[in-house]
Scaffold this motif. Structure first.
Motif, PDB file in Angstrom:
ATOM      1  N   GLN A   1     -33.116  31.291 -29.901  1.00 10.33           N
ATOM      2  CA  GLN A   1     -32.733  32.468 -30.676  1.00 10.33           C
ATOM      3  C   GLN A   1     -31.230  32.693 -30.592  1.00 10.33           C
ATOM      4  OE1 GLN A   1     -35.273  35.371 -28.878  1.00 10.33           O
ATOM      5  NE2 GLN A   1     -36.987  34.943 -30.235  1.00 10.33           N
ATOM      6  N   LEU A   2     -30.676  32.554 -29.393  1.00 10.68           N
ATOM      7  CA  LEU A   2     -29.244  32.696 -29.262  1.00 10.68           C
ATOM      8  C   LEU A   2     -28.528  31.635 -30.080  1.00 10.68           C
ATOM      9  CD1 LEU A   2     -28.892  33.476 -25.456  1.00 10.68           C
ATOM     10  CD2 LEU A   2     -28.594  35.061 -27.360  1.00 10.68           C
ATOM     11  N   ASN A   3     -29.034  30.440 -30.083  1.00  7.90           N
ATOM     12  CA  ASN A   3     -28.441  29.369 -30.866  1.00  7.90           C
ATOM     13  C   ASN A   3     -28.542  29.658 -32.357  1.00  7.90           C
ATOM     14  OD1 ASN A   3     -27.662  27.935 -28.647  1.00  7.90           O
ATOM     15  ND2 ASN A   3     -29.554  26.739 -28.525  1.00  7.90           N
ATOM     16  N   ASP A   4     -29.608  30.341 -32.784  1.00 10.29           N
ATOM     17  CA  ASP A   4     -29.728  30.729 -34.188  1.00 10.29           C
ATOM     18  C   ASP A   4     -28.588  31.655 -34.599  1.00 10.29           C
ATOM     19  OD1 ASP A   4     -31.877  29.220 -34.761  1.00 10.29           O
ATOM     20  OD2 ASP A   4     -33.359  30.849 -34.717  1.00 10.29           O
ATOM     21  N   ASP A   5     -28.228  32.613 -33.741  1.00 11.06           N
ATOM     22  CA  ASP A   5     -27.125  33.514 -34.054  1.00 11.06           C
ATOM     23  C   ASP A   5     -25.815  32.741 -34.197  1.00 11.06           C
ATOM     24  OD1 ASP A   5     -28.782  35.672 -34.074  1.00 11.06           O
ATOM     25  OD2 ASP A   5     -28.203  36.436 -32.095  1.00 11.06           O
ATOM     26  N   ILE A   6     -25.578  31.833 -33.253  1.00  9.69           N
ATOM     27  CA  ILE A   6     -24.353  31.033 -33.329  1.00  9.69           C
ATOM     28  C   ILE A   6     -24.364  30.165 -34.576  1.00  9.69           C
ATOM     29  CG2 ILE A   6     -23.084  29.134 -32.244  1.00  9.69           C
ATOM     30  CD1 ILE A   6     -23.885  30.290 -29.548  1.00  9.69           C
TER      31      ILE A   6
ATOM     32  N   ASP B   1     -19.378  25.954 -29.538  1.00  9.38           N
ATOM     33  CA  ASP B   1     -19.759  25.455 -28.221  1.00  9.38           C
ATOM     34  C   ASP B   1     -20.079  26.569 -27.236  1.00  9.38           C
ATOM     35  OD1 ASP B   1     -19.383  22.818 -29.031  1.00  9.38           O
ATOM     36  OD2 ASP B   1     -17.237  22.875 -28.564  1.00  9.38           O
ATOM     37  N   ASP B   2     -19.848  27.807 -27.644  1.00  6.58           N
ATOM     38  CA  ASP B   2     -20.163  28.923 -26.756  1.00  6.58           C
ATOM     39  C   ASP B   2     -21.667  29.095 -26.626  1.00  6.58           C
ATOM     40  OD1 ASP B   2     -17.487  29.352 -26.455  1.00  6.58           O
ATOM     41  OD2 ASP B   2     -17.365  31.054 -27.837  1.00  6.58           O
ATOM     42  N   ASP B   3     -22.072  29.692 -25.513  1.00  8.21           N
ATOM     43  CA  ASP B   3     -23.496  29.941 -25.290  1.00  8.21           C
ATOM     44  C   ASP B   3     -23.965  31.201 -26.019  1.00  8.21           C
ATOM     45  OD1 ASP B   3     -23.702  27.712 -23.635  1.00  8.21           O
ATOM     46  OD2 ASP B   3     -23.096  28.865 -21.859  1.00  8.21           O
ATOM     47  N   SER B   4     -23.047  32.101 -26.296  1.00  7.18           N
ATOM     48  CA  SER B   4     -23.419  33.356 -26.935  1.00  7.18           C
ATOM     49  C   SER B   4     -22.280  33.823 -27.839  1.00  7.18           C
ATOM     50  CB  SER B   4     -23.713  34.430 -25.874  1.00  7.18           C
ATOM     51  OG  SER B   4     -23.809  35.708 -26.487  1.00  7.18           O
ATOM     52  N   PRO B   5     -22.566  34.426 -28.985  1.00  2.71           N
ATOM     53  CA  PRO B   5     -21.506  34.941 -29.869  1.00  2.71           C
ATOM     54  C   PRO B   5     -21.081  36.365 -29.507  1.00  2.71           C
ATOM     55  CG  PRO B   5     -23.607  35.182 -30.968  1.00  2.71           C
ATOM     56  CD  PRO B   5     -23.901  34.557 -29.623  1.00  2.71           C
ATOM     57  N   CYS B   6     -21.640  36.943 -28.461  1.00  6.01           N
ATOM     58  CA  CYS B   6     -21.405  38.361 -28.172  1.00  6.01           C
ATOM     59  C   CYS B   6     -19.976  38.650 -27.767  1.00  6.01           C
ATOM     60  CB  CYS B   6     -22.377  38.841 -27.093  1.00  6.01           C
ATOM     61  SG  CYS B   6     -24.114  38.745 -27.618  1.00  6.01           S
ATOM     62  N   SER B   7     -19.233  37.621 -27.351  1.00 11.55           N
ATOM     63  CA  SER B   7     -17.832  37.827 -26.982  1.00 11.55           C
ATOM     64  C   SER B   7     -16.891  37.564 -28.153  1.00 11.55           C
ATOM     65  CB  SER B   7     -17.461  36.908 -25.812  1.00 11.55           C
ATOM     66  OG  SER B   7     -17.608  35.542 -26.184  1.00 11.55           O
ATOM     67  N   TRP B   8     -17.427  37.147 -29.282  1.00 12.27           N
ATOM     68  CA  TRP B   8     -16.585  36.860 -30.445  1.00 12.27           C
ATOM     69  C   TRP B   8     -16.053  38.156 -31.052  1.00 12.27           C
ATOM     70  CZ3 TRP B   8     -19.991  32.807 -33.523  1.00 12.27           C
ATOM     71  CH2 TRP B   8     -20.141  31.659 -32.729  1.00 12.27           C
ATOM     72  N   GLU B   9     -14.861  38.044 -31.655  1.00 10.00           N
ATOM     73  CA  GLU B   9     -14.278  39.218 -32.307  1.00 10.00           C
ATOM     74  C   GLU B   9     -15.114  39.615 -33.529  1.00 10.00           C
ATOM     75  OE1 GLU B   9      -9.862  40.030 -32.287  1.00 10.00           O
ATOM     76  OE2 GLU B   9      -9.877  37.834 -32.300  1.00 10.00           O
ATOM     77  N   PHE B  10     -15.209  40.941 -33.758  1.00  9.80           N
ATOM     78  CA  PHE B  10     -15.886  41.551 -34.901  1.00  9.80           C
ATOM     79  C   PHE B  10     -17.404  41.393 -34.837  1.00  9.80           C
ATOM     80  CE2 PHE B  10     -12.018  39.215 -36.437  1.00  9.80           C
ATOM     81  CZ  PHE B  10     -11.140  40.262 -36.223  1.00  9.80           C
ATOM     82  N   VAL B  11     -17.929  40.922 -33.696  1.00  3.73           N
ATOM     83  CA  VAL B  11     -19.365  40.747 -33.513  1.00  3.73           C
ATOM     84  C   VAL B  11     -19.824  41.681 -32.395  1.00  3.73           C
ATOM     85  CG1 VAL B  11     -21.203  39.143 -32.862  1.00  3.73           C
ATOM     86  CG2 VAL B  11     -19.306  38.350 -34.285  1.00  3.73           C
TER      87      VAL B  11
ATOM     88  N   ASN C   1     -31.457  42.819 -25.787  1.00  2.00           N
ATOM     89  CA  ASN C   1     -31.973  41.474 -26.061  1.00  2.00           C
ATOM     90  C   ASN C   1     -30.867  40.447 -26.289  1.00  2.00           C
ATOM     91  OD1 ASN C   1     -31.027  42.033 -28.633  1.00  2.00           O
ATOM     92  ND2 ASN C   1     -33.063  42.440 -29.476  1.00  2.00           N
ATOM     93  N   GLY C   2     -29.588  40.864 -26.289  1.00  2.00           N
ATOM     94  CA  GLY C   2     -28.498  39.913 -26.451  1.00  2.00           C
ATOM     95  C   GLY C   2     -28.353  39.342 -27.839  1.00  2.00           C
ATOM     96  N   ARG C   3     -29.035  39.908 -28.808  1.00  4.18           N
ATOM     97  CA  ARG C   3     -28.956  39.400 -30.180  1.00  4.18           C
ATOM     98  C   ARG C   3     -27.846  40.101 -30.974  1.00  4.18           C
ATOM     99  NH1 ARG C   3     -33.172  36.561 -32.166  1.00  4.18           N
ATOM    100  NH2 ARG C   3     -31.536  35.945 -33.622  1.00  4.18           N
ATOM    101  N   VAL C   4     -27.294  39.400 -31.977  1.00  5.05           N
ATOM    102  CA  VAL C   4     -26.245  39.975 -32.824  1.00  5.05           C
ATOM    103  C   VAL C   4     -26.836  41.118 -33.630  1.00  5.05           C
ATOM    104  CG1 VAL C   4     -24.683  39.562 -34.761  1.00  5.05           C
ATOM    105  CG2 VAL C   4     -24.912  37.853 -32.954  1.00  5.05           C
TER     106      VAL C   4
END
Length: 1010
Positions: free
Chosen positions: A31-36, A59-69, A75-78
């Protein structure tokens, strides 16, 4: 045994927990990979000029640290993606489908283009979607969004088109905010919108092409309803009071008719009401007196009638009141002094009478007051001039008395004052010079019986001064031009005497100077030649004498001059517009020298310096002429003798003439050498297309030295006649784009003239085209040269990068933005200037004959350049095929007088074509449109709407913004230009003058009738 059993159970439990965690991890990771994956797919289709999305790393494990996200912390989902105003461009792909927990998606203020794919389905979890201020086009897919969860939906300021299907709002019970404003959507509003979306509190459908009647009162939770700038029609139904919370109601610029709902006043929370520019009738409902929360009220440009409601003065919350252009009668209420918060007030163009109430001076916040076009009488209240007004317009009434003295507040803030067309009298207040920011002053058509005070020259920012027909006497003060900002000076129709002051040359910003119908005397001052921006000069019907200064010939921007009915003598200036003035501009000057005038002319030519030897004493040292011959005498007493200064002057002139002759011969020699090799190159290029393959003797003439280059100045000699390089075709031939081989690889357009018998030999062709080669103007395509053989005639012309006006209006790609109003006005004005140059700067005038959008080309800045001008000079030699094609290809543009058998081409034919083209530019419609059951003639359509008071309904809906103060007079001007009677059409010089005045920041300077 018990201990071993416990130990075994503990191990089994630990193993079970580890297994559970591994299973959960396997479930979460994809699921995390789906967000990325979804975000990276979205990014891959974008152009990110500022690298704002650089932190998005696959290559990141999660997009939660990305800007504007933003992610859901549980649940850690976008859950939120907001990329607003970053200048991103590209298409919106299907990457968002992977973000199954996304609740907020905001992409506003970017440059996303293209259609939204019908297969794109946004996540069902979405609650807020904003795609506003992009360039998305096509239909809005009905399956795009799950309406069952959406609460906020904004698709405004895009290029979406087509109707909205009913099924789009079949399940919209959660929708609170909907904006589809500023698109090109059309058709009726879906029924499901008002039957299913019952929780809507904001609905904005403005600036589209929606039509049909209105039935939205069932949306009882609405707070804002904006349906402005559409094509809705029919009566406004009763029952609006059911919307108890309504605060903003905007219905302006539609076709609603009939009266306002009688229960409108029961919407007690209403703060904004705008129903202007419709066809609404009848008196205002009495219930409106209950709208005490109103701050904005605009009912202008309808046909409301009856007595002006006196309760208007009791609506103390109002800060904007617009009642103009209706049929209200009666007087202004005395209670209007209670409008302590009002800043803008207009009751112009009604049928009001009586005095202007003194109580208005209590409106301490009033900034704009417009009462023009009524029958108000009495004096102008002095209290008005004690307020801090920025604009005051009391013109076209029956006011008497003098102009009040202003206050310090007024001197600081006033920018516009119009008191014209009243019965004002008396002297102008000396304090008028204290207006620091006044830009427009119109006191024309009054009975002042006064002199122009020198203090009027103290205005620091005055752009327009109009004192026409105001019974002024005395002289024109030289101080009028002290500020240097004056653009329009109109003093016509007074009793002014004395000379035109030499200080007029200080008015360096003037583009309109009109002093006609006075008693001015003396000579025309040479200082007028300093007015380099001057376009209109009117001095007719005065007592001016002497010769016209030759220096006026340097005024290259002059488009119209009238010096008729004076006492002028001598020659006209040899430069500028003067050699092309017609008889009407010159008549009534018996001493003026022109072949257009009858009678003798008076020339003030100095006599040559000639000395008579018998008239000089020859005595040296006391001798008389009888005793000693003069040293200047000749053997013959009949010879003429010259002074030393005359001999020196003649010698110098001879030397200069010889020098000019030598330079000319050298230039001719160099030009012949330069053209020889270019001629051979172009000749070989053209001969490559001949069947025999042999070179055809031809003649190449280039008017512009910059057009010369090497023998290979056409990068591909076959491109000229290649279909791939063709960029247009018309009655007179086909046009190709060709790249020169000189500096920078410039592009030119080459027109291959259609084969006909219109030119028999190179002398005829050269004579006609040489005339066109001398035509130079910023709004005309320059002719750089031509190539002639008996089989082929080519014209080398300037290339315009933005194509034709036809393409911009009717062939625009959906991804391209429509022409803005500023660019459209620029095209109208520039085309008028180009035509005026053709009509007024040549004798006989150059008539275009085929004016239409395909012949208006646009450069990189959308400046218009007229092409194909002057080919009508060959009209007498055109064959019937070309004439017939001309009428078929220009349907709707042809002047009515050309439909007869005897074709008579003159300037008025161009004026007619220009008028039709202006209507096409403003409306975005073709001159003739064919429907299934009818034919729409654009000129008739616009005239009908103008007569009904709804002319703005015809404005091109693709323009999101435009100036109504410019659009309406331009449409009226266009209708005058297409008058059936040629003599009723204005000249193009007059058209330019009117357009200049319309474009000025002071629209009230438009001549009467426009």
């Amino acid at each position: 045994m018990d201990f071993l059993r416990f130990l075994a159970l503990s191990l089994l439990g630990s193993i079970a927990i580890l297994l559970h965690n591994c299973i959960a991890l396997d479930a979460v990771s994809p699921q995390l990979n789906d967000d990325i994956l979804g975000l990276i797919v979205f990014k891959s289709a974008l152009h990110d000029p500022s690298s704002l999305l650089a932190s998005w790393n696959e290559d990141d494990d999660s997009p939660c640290s990305w800007e504007f996200v933003k992610c859901n912390p549980i649940n850690g989902r976008v859950s939120e993606l907001s990329i607003d105003g970053f200048g991103l461009s590209g298409r919106i792909g299907r990457g968002f489908e992977k973000l199954q927990h996304l609740k907020v998606l905001s992409l506003s203020g970017n440059n996303f283009t293209g259609n939204l794919s019908p297969e794109l389905v946004l996540p069902p979890s979405l609650q807020r979607v904003t795609f506003s201020r992009n360039r998305l086009s096509g239909r809005i897919p009905t399956s795009l969004i799950s309406m069952s969860s959406i609460r906020f939906l904004d698709f405004s300021d895009n290029l979406f088109s087509g109707p909205i299907p009913d099924e789009m709002f079949a399940n919209c019970s959660s929708l609170h905010y909907l904006s589809l404003a500023s698109n090109m959507l059309q058709g009726p509003v879906p029924n499901t919108l008002h039957t299913r979306c019952l929780y809507l509190n904001t609905l904005n459908l403005s600036a589209n092409q929606f039509s049909g009647s209105l039935d939205l009162w069932s949306l009882t939770r609405l707070r804002t309803l904006d349906l402005s700038k559409n094509a809705f029609s029919g009566y406004l139904p009763q029952g609006i009071s059911a919307i108890h919370s309504l605060k903003e109601l905007k219905l302006q610029s539609n076709q609603f008719s009939g009266p306002l709902p009688t229960d409108l006043g029961l919407c007690l929370h209403l703060s904004t009401l705008d129903v202007s520019r419709n066809r609404l009738t009848g008196p205002l409902p009495e219930s409106m007196r209950l709208l005490t929360s109103l701050t904005f009220l605009n009912i202008g440009f309808n046909t409301f009638s009856g007595e002006l409601p006196q309760w208007i003065g009791n609506m103390t919350s109002l800060n904007y009141v617009e009642f103009s252009s209706n049929g209200f009668t009666g007087s202004l209420p005395l209670a209007m002094g209670g409008l302590r918060s009002v800043k803008y007030m207009s009751f112009s163009n009604n049928k009001l009478s009586g005095n202007i109430p003194e109580t208005l001076m209590k409106c301490s916040e009033l900034s704009v007051l417009k009462l023009e076009g009524n029958s108000l009488n009495g004096r102008v209240p002095e209290g008005l001039f004690e307020l801090g007004l920025e604009e005051i317009n009391l013109s076209q009434n029956e006011l008497i008395g003098s102009v009040p003295v202003g206050s310090s507040k007024l001197y600081e803030k006033l920018t516009r004052m119009d008191l014209s067309r009243n019965r004002l009298e008396g002297n102008f207040p000396a304090e008028m010079g204290l207006y620091k920011n006044l830009k427009y002053l119109n006191l024309s058509w009054n009975n002042f019986k006064a002199k122009i005070p020198p203090e009027m020259g103290l205005f620091q920012n005055l752009n327009v001064l109009d004192l026409r027909s105001s019974d002024l006497h005395g002289s024109i003060p030289g101080e009028l031009c002290d500020s240097g900002s004056l653009g329009i000076l109109q003093l016509d129709g007074n009793s002014l005497i004395g000379p035109i002051p030499d200080e007029i040359g200080n008015c360096v910003s003037l583009y309109l100077l009109s002093l006609s119908h006075n008693n001015l005397s003396g000579e025309i001052p040479k200082s007028i030649s300093k007015l380099s921006k001057l376009e209109i000069l009117r001095l007719e019907s005065n007592e001016l004498s002497g010769e016209i200064p030759q220096e006026l010939g340097i005024l290259q921007n002059l488009l119209a001059v009238n010096i008729s009915y004076n006492m002028l003598t001598g020659r006209l200036p040899v430069g500028g517009i003067f050699p092309s003035l017609d008889q009407s501009a010159l008549q009534g000057n018996l001493g003026l020298c022109s072949p257009l005038l009858k009678g003798p002319c008076k020339m003030n030519v100095p006599k040559p310096l000639v000395l008579d030897p018998n008239a000089y004493p020859s005595q040296m040292g006391g001798q008389t002429s009888r005793d000693k011959p003069s040293q200047y005498s000749n053997s013959s007493p009949h010879h003429v003798f010259f002074s030393v200064s005359a001999i020196v002057a003649i010698s110098a002139a001879t030397f200069i003439a010889l020098g000019v002759l030598v330079v000319t011969l050298l230039n001719v020699s160099a030009r012949r050498r330069s053209l020889a090799f270019v001629d051979n190159a172009l000749e070989s290029m053209c001969s490559s297309s001949s069947k025999s393959g042999t070179a055809t003797a031809g003649k190449l003439v280039l008017f512009d030295s910059n057009s010369r280059g090497s023998p290979n100045w056409v990068s591909n000699h076959e491109a000229l006649l290649n279909k791939a390089s063709e960029i247009g075709a018309g009655v007179f031939g086909t046009v190709y784009k060709v790249s020169l081989g000189d500096q920078g690889g410039r592009d030119v357009a080459i027109k291959k003239l259609v084969k006909s018998n219109m030119i028999q030999n190179v002398e005829d062709f050269d004579r006609e085209i040489q005339i066109l080669g001398k035509v130079k103007h910023p709004n005309l395509i320059s002719l750089k040269g031509y190539y002639w053989t008996a089989q082929t005639q080519l014209l080398v012309m300037e290339y315009a990068t933005n194509g034709s006006l036809q393409t911009q209006l009717h062939g625009r790609l959906p991804s391209s933005p429509p022409l803005s109003w500023d660019n459209r006005f620029k095209i109208v004005l520039g085309t008028a200037k180009g035509l005026a140059h053709l009509h007024h700067s040549f004798r006989p005038p150059i008539v275009h004959y085929d004016l239409k959008p395909t012949n208006i080309l646009l450069d990189e800045n959308f400046n218009p350049k007229i092409s194909d001008y002057g080919l009508a000079r060959l009209l007498t030699k055109l064959d019937k095929h070309i004439v017939n094609n001309r009428f078929q290809s220009a349907l709707g543009y042809i002047a009515p007088e050309l439909a007869c058998q005897s074709i008579r081409v003159n300037e008025k034919c161009d004026v007619h074509g220009f008028g039709v083209m202006v209507l096409e530019i403003v409306t975005g419609r073709r001159p003739v449109e064919y429907g299934e059951d009818n034919v729409v003639i654009l000129t008739d359509h616009v005239r009908y709407l103008l007569e009904r008071g709804n002319v703005l309904d015809c404005v091109d809906p693709s323009m999101s913004e435009y100036s109504e103060d410019e659009v309406v007079p331009i449409l009226k001007l266009a209708l005058v230009c297409i008058s059936q009677i040629p003599s009723s059409r204005p000249s193009m010089a007059e058209v330019v003058q009117i357009l200049q005045v319309i474009k000025a920041p002071l629209p009230q300077t438009i001549p009467q009738g426009f």
